[in-house]
Motif scaffolding. Structure first.
Motif, PDB file in Angstrom:
ATOM      1  N   VAL A  20       0.702  -1.244  -0.074  1.00 51.86           N
ATOM      2  CA  VAL A  20       0.113  -0.017   0.010  1.00 51.86           C
ATOM      3  C   VAL A  20       0.914   1.383  -0.058  1.00 51.86           C
ATOM      4  O   VAL A  20       1.841   1.510   0.754  1.00 51.86           O
ATOM      5  CB  VAL A  20      -0.904   0.023   1.286  1.00 51.86           C
ATOM      6  N   GLY A  21       0.601   2.129  -0.867  1.00 48.52           N
ATOM      7  CA  GLY A  21       1.572   3.201  -1.025  1.00 48.52           C
ATOM      8  C   GLY A  21       2.914   3.095  -2.082  1.00 48.52           C
ATOM      9  O   GLY A  21       3.206   4.197  -2.403  1.00 48.52           O
ATOM     10  N   GLY A  22       2.884   1.806  -2.372  1.00 47.92           N
ATOM     11  CA  GLY A  22       4.017   1.531  -3.455  1.00 47.92           C
ATOM     12  C   GLY A  22       3.738   1.845  -4.651  1.00 47.92           C
ATOM     13  O   GLY A  22       2.416   2.177  -4.897  1.00 47.92           O
ATOM     14  N   ARG A  23       4.677   1.901  -5.597  1.00 47.39           N
ATOM     15  CA  ARG A  23       4.431   2.346  -7.017  1.00 47.39           C
ATOM     16  C   ARG A  23       4.893   1.183  -7.842  1.00 47.39           C
ATOM     17  O   ARG A  23       5.604   0.376  -7.582  1.00 47.39           O
ATOM     18  CB  ARG A  23       4.990   3.605  -7.447  1.00 47.39           C
ATOM     19  N   PHE A  24       4.434   1.201  -9.073  1.00 50.01           N
ATOM     20  CA  PHE A  24       4.711   0.320 -10.408  1.00 50.01           C
ATOM     21  C   PHE A  24       4.867   1.186 -11.535  1.00 50.01           C
ATOM     22  O   PHE A  24       4.436   2.255 -11.652  1.00 50.01           O
ATOM     23  CB  PHE A  24       3.647  -0.705 -10.648  1.00 50.01           C
ATOM     24  N   ARG A  25       5.772   0.804 -12.430  1.00 51.80           N
ATOM     25  CA  ARG A  25       5.801   1.384 -13.741  1.00 51.80           C
ATOM     26  C   ARG A  25       6.010   0.240 -14.739  1.00 51.80           C
ATOM     27  O   ARG A  25       6.726  -0.532 -14.513  1.00 51.80           O
ATOM     28  CB  ARG A  25       7.075   2.419 -13.613  1.00 51.80           C
ATOM     29  N   ILE A  26       5.520   0.480 -15.703  1.00 53.74           N
ATOM     30  CA  ILE A  26       5.567  -0.536 -17.136  1.00 53.74           C
ATOM     31  C   ILE A  26       5.933   0.324 -18.312  1.00 53.74           C
ATOM     32  O   ILE A  26       5.079   1.180 -18.595  1.00 53.74           O
ATOM     33  CB  ILE A  26       4.404  -1.376 -17.327  1.00 53.74           C
ATOM     34  N   VAL A  27       6.955   0.100 -19.092  1.00 58.00           N
ATOM     35  CA  VAL A  27       7.334   0.670 -20.298  1.00 58.00           C
ATOM     36  C   VAL A  27       7.169  -0.396 -21.301  1.00 58.00           C
ATOM     37  O   VAL A  27       7.765  -1.430 -21.337  1.00 58.00           O
ATOM     38  CB  VAL A  27       8.485   1.400 -20.368  1.00 58.00           C
ATOM     39  N   MET A  28       6.170  -0.228 -22.494  1.00 59.97           N
ATOM     40  CA  MET A  28       6.079  -1.097 -23.347  1.00 59.97           C
ATOM     41  C   MET A  28       6.526  -0.658 -24.881  1.00 59.97           C
ATOM     42  O   MET A  28       6.509   0.671 -25.071  1.00 59.97           O
ATOM     43  CB  MET A  28       4.627  -1.568 -23.446  1.00 59.97           C
TER      44      MET A  28
END
Length: 112
Positions: A20-28
């Motif tokens: 909770v509060g963490g982030r994600f990032r995806i680059v395609m």
């Protein structure tokens, strides 16, 4: 990186701090070389049961939507229900429907 992107793209970067509060990032990267960069924040994390996170493209950060993934045991299998809501418009909703269907096909192929 192996499944959370449509078939017509390659995942070139993925990171996730699943709390909770963490982030994600995806680059395609699409076949034409165009890059699609999406990120968000985890709002709810219930191990083996539920994930809720925001979803916003780098190109349109003001269009934040919400994704909920619910997992439910079904004998030796697991049912996955994905709900993506709060879209900016119907066109965005429809585009995401195809992307998620393709990504979930990849998930099945990967874990088959």
């Amino acid at each position: 990186m192996q499944w959370m992107h449509p078939h017509d793209t390659t995942c070139i970067h993925a990171e996730a701090d699943v709390r909770v509060g963490g982030r994600f990032r995806i680059v395609m990267r699409a076949a034409d070389g165009e890059e699609h960069d999406v990120s968000g924040e985890y709002r709810e994390v219930v191990p083996d049961e539920k994930l809720v996170f925001t979803w916003a493209w780098r190109s349109t950060p003001e269009r934040e939507s919400r994704v909920t993934i619910v997992l439910r045991a079904d004998g030796a299998a697991t049912d996955l229900t994905l709900t993506h809501e709060r879209f900016f418009d119907e066109a965005a909703r429809d585009a995401h429907r195809g992307g998620w269907a393709s990504a979930l096909d990849r998930l099945v192929e990967h874990f088959g």
